[in-house]
Structure formats: C-alpha cells, structure tokens
Design an enzyme around this catalytic site. Sequence first.
Site, mmCIF file in Angstrom:
data_model
loop_
_atom_site.group_PDB
_atom_site.id
_atom_site.type_symbol
_atom_site.label_atom_id
_atom_site.label_comp_id
_atom_site.label_asym_id
_atom_site.label_seq_id
_atom_site.Cartn_x
_atom_site.Cartn_y
_atom_site.Cartn_z
ATOM 1 N N ARG A 1 185.039 0.924 12.416
ATOM 2 C CA ARG A 1 185.231 2.163 13.208
ATOM 3 C C ARG A 1 185.618 3.355 12.338
ATOM 4 N NH1 ARG A 1 189.673 3.110 16.003
ATOM 5 N NH2 ARG A 1 190.053 0.934 16.537
ATOM 6 N N TYR B 1 174.106 26.998 21.797
ATOM 7 C CA TYR B 1 173.558 25.788 22.417
ATOM 8 C C TYR B 1 174.254 25.565 23.762
ATOM 9 C CZ TYR B 1 172.677 20.933 23.448
ATOM 10 O OH TYR B 1 172.348 19.768 24.088
ATOM 11 N N ASP C 1 177.488 26.147 13.281
ATOM 12 C CA ASP C 1 176.428 25.240 13.716
ATOM 13 C C ASP C 1 175.152 25.740 13.031
ATOM 14 O OD1 ASP C 1 174.340 23.917 14.941
ATOM 15 O OD2 ASP C 1 175.218 23.980 16.953
ATOM 16 N N LYS D 1 168.221 16.698 14.972
ATOM 17 C CA LYS D 1 167.140 17.687 14.849
ATOM 18 C C LYS D 1 166.505 17.588 13.452
ATOM 19 C CE LYS D 1 168.884 18.878 18.819
ATOM 20 N NZ LYS D 1 168.585 17.999 19.922
HETATM 21 C C1 LIG Z 1 171.979 24.022 17.954
HETATM 22 C C2 LIG Z 1 172.420 22.712 18.537
HETATM 23 N N1 LIG Z 1 173.680 22.313 18.338
HETATM 24 C C3 LIG Z 1 174.142 21.145 18.855
HETATM 25 C C4 LIG Z 1 173.324 20.336 19.615
HETATM 26 C C5 LIG Z 1 173.863 19.038 20.177
HETATM 27 O O1 LIG Z 1 173.353 17.968 19.425
HETATM 28 P P1 LIG Z 1 173.118 16.485 20.003
HETATM 29 O O2 LIG Z 1 172.033 16.561 21.035
HETATM 30 O O3 LIG Z 1 172.741 15.700 18.774
HETATM 31 O O4 LIG Z 1 174.409 16.027 20.587
HETATM 32 C C6 LIG Z 1 172.005 20.713 19.849
HETATM 33 C C7 LIG Z 1 171.113 19.848 20.673
HETATM 34 O O5 LIG Z 1 170.091 20.287 21.160
HETATM 35 C C8 LIG Z 1 171.537 21.934 19.293
HETATM 36 O O6 LIG Z 1 170.274 22.362 19.501
#
Ligand SMILES: Cc1ncc(COP(=O)(O)O)c(C=O)c1O
Length: 395
Positions: free
Chosen positions: A55, A107, A179, A204
């Site tokens: 873990r 997001y 991000d 992604k």
């Molecule tokens: C810019 C961005 N940040 C975070 C996320 C969240 O990622 P996850 O779907 O892997 O949890 C996404 C998902 O689409 C995203 O496009």
Amino acid sequence: MTDRTLPKWRPRTLAAQMCGAEEPLTKGVVPPVHVATTFIRDPDNEYRSGFAYGRPDNASVRQAETVIAALEDGEEALLFASGMAAATALVLSLEPPARIVAPKEMYWALRHWLAHEAVRYGYRIDFADLTDLDVVRAAVTPQTRLVWIETPSNPLWSLTDIAAVAELAHAVGALVAVDSTVATPVFTQPLTLGADIVMHSASKYLNGHSDVLAGVLVTRRRDRAWNSVTSVRMQHGAILGPFEAWLLMRSLRTLDVRLRAQSETAALLAARLSRHPGIAQVFYPGLDGHRGHAVAARQMRGFGAMLSVRVTGGEAHAIATASRVGLWRRATSLGSVESLIEHRASVEGPQSACPPDLLRLSVGLEDVEDLYADLDQALGLGLPCANANDGRRRT
Ligand SMILES: Cc1ncc(COP(=O)(O)O)c(C=O)c1O
C-alpha cells in the site's frame, strides 16, 4: 533536481530508456511487473530492500515515478489510481480550514469536487479567472495555502502564466500546483517556471492508449508538505496498481514522439477548421487569434493536441455532427493515439459554463487528411437531433 544517480541524459532519452531500468536476474532490457504485496524481513528485523507492504510503495510504481519525475525535472513523483485521486490527495494533505484559489475554467469533475465536497472537509475555495493577473492578485490572501492552476484548461484551452502566478502565490506563502495534463512535460515543465507541484491525469497523454487510469503528482522538493501528500496516499490506499504502472512506463517511452506528431496534426486541423464554413470559432493555443496565444508562445514548447470548435447552427447541430463521424471516436477523455470527439456540455451537465455548440477534439496519431475529411463530411451531413439533451452523462 532529478535524482543525481540518474544518467545525465535529456528527458526524451531518459524516457526512451526508462532511466536505464533493467531486470537484474536475466539482464532483460525490460523490468518485470512487481506484483508482491508483502516482503520478508531481514534476520535483524529490518526491511533493507526498502519494501514492506504494497500500500505505501511498489517497485513497478517506483520505476514509472522515476521516469515521470525526470521528465518534469522534479525531485520525486507519486502515482495514484487516477488523476482525481492525485488531485484530491493534494487538497486533503492541507490542514483545514485552508483557502484554495482555483480557476473558473478547469476540468469539470475536479471543479465539482472542490465546490461541493472539499468544502465539507472545511476547505474554502475561491474560484477566480487565473488568466488575469489582477484577479489573481486580489484572490490570494494570507490564508491562501494553495493556488491550483490548469493550463491549457478544459475546454477552451485558456493559458495561465505559471511564473507570474507563482510569484503572487509565493508572496503570501501559498503552494502552487499545476494540472499539466494537456501540456505534458514535452511542452511545459511547470516546476522550472516556479510551480511547487505538477499534477497529471496520467490516463491521458502520459499513458496515451486509453487503457490505463492513473494520476501523478511531482514535487520540486521533498519537504513537510510533500510528506503529508505521501501519507495521504498511503493511508487512503490510493497507490496505482503494478500492472497499470508497468503499462504506463511502457507508454512513457514514446511520449515525446507521440506528442510532437499529435500536436503537428492538431495545428494543421485548427488552421483548416478556422476556414471551414461549418465552424464558427476554433479554440487552439497555437492560433494567433487565441486569447492565450502570447502566454502559450512564451511558456510552451509546442501547442498541444487538444482543440475545441463551436459549430455553426447551435447545440443540436453540434451533437448531430458528433453523431455523424466515422473515424473520430465519439467518446469522452483525451490524449490517446485514437482521435476522440465529444459534445462537452453533454458531459458536464446543466451547470456547465461550456458553450452548448462546442465540440472538444482530442487529436490522435491518424493521418491528418483522414481526420479532416471525416469532420468535413460530418459537418456537412449533421442534422439537428430531436432532443439535444439526450445522452447527458457526467464523468
Ligand atoms: C485536465 C484533467 N485533469 C484531471 C482529470 C482527472 O483525471 P482521471 O480521469 O484520471 O481521474 C482529467 C480527466 O479527464 C482531466 O482532463
């Protein structure tokens, strides 16, 4: 800032060679998947291998983390079971009632979690337009503990000036997290611009094949704040699985070449779609007319492979266009080798600020002519749907 024991190679070389990883028993050039969840103690009661239980840590996860930390020029990375798990772990590592400044355009699911869930833990979220430095100056306060940036941001690909925001945030003692899912370390390294933490939905581009769900945080330095994040991952059991980590590392080897090819195709499509009579507006940071173009040109080494278009004829015509494609996959998510198209407002739901006639395009590795021809025929044939709200589903 990467581990001094790593070879002094450039990021693309480090990724292609998995930072020099190999299998010690057979000298295989590819390391195995480390599946063990528990480890034998040494006779003197120590764990000299550095592994005790699955873990907190795993060797396959660690190998992928080493590659990602090197790509971001960070000191250490932590992989999580998803991008959301990574982002929420960072927030939950802060002591409530911390104030967090977050962008208005970001997001959707993370914005929703901040607005509706994080507040239940006692965090106070200040949503602001981070593309405007005067707004940022007014938004950060001495109580602000974290400024969360997403650049380019979903779904209009707006640009935030990382260095300028970091200066304002650091002046009040706040951390800056970026991000950078859409930019990837191929085009932007936020830590070198002053950010403290980089986050990716590794589901992604980092993985890039629509077959792994993963998230990662990378830190500029191992400090108390980072120890708290490590502790949240361990206690919440949010670590990535070893098979996913192995697949992710395999994908990282081709990240650079994938991103450059996808970005080149996206730029060509953005230019051609800007002249298409069925398109009212194109959002792509590489276009001169894009609101964030100047920042993108300064901050990014390439403009990425995401673009959005507003379709003439409104929401019904946009949905009909998405339904008529043959080559583009009509699916959510982004960053894979296959091109994806989606009507974003259908995903984000009724509260969405996304223009209703907007289609989000994630450009893959296909031939640009095939991609353009498919969109062209879909725009021409698109017939309004009977009910534009059909199929609304949030992810
Ligand atoms: C810019 C961005 N940040 C975070 C996320 C969240 O990622 P996850 O779907 O892997 O949890 C996404 C998902 O689409 C995203 O496009």
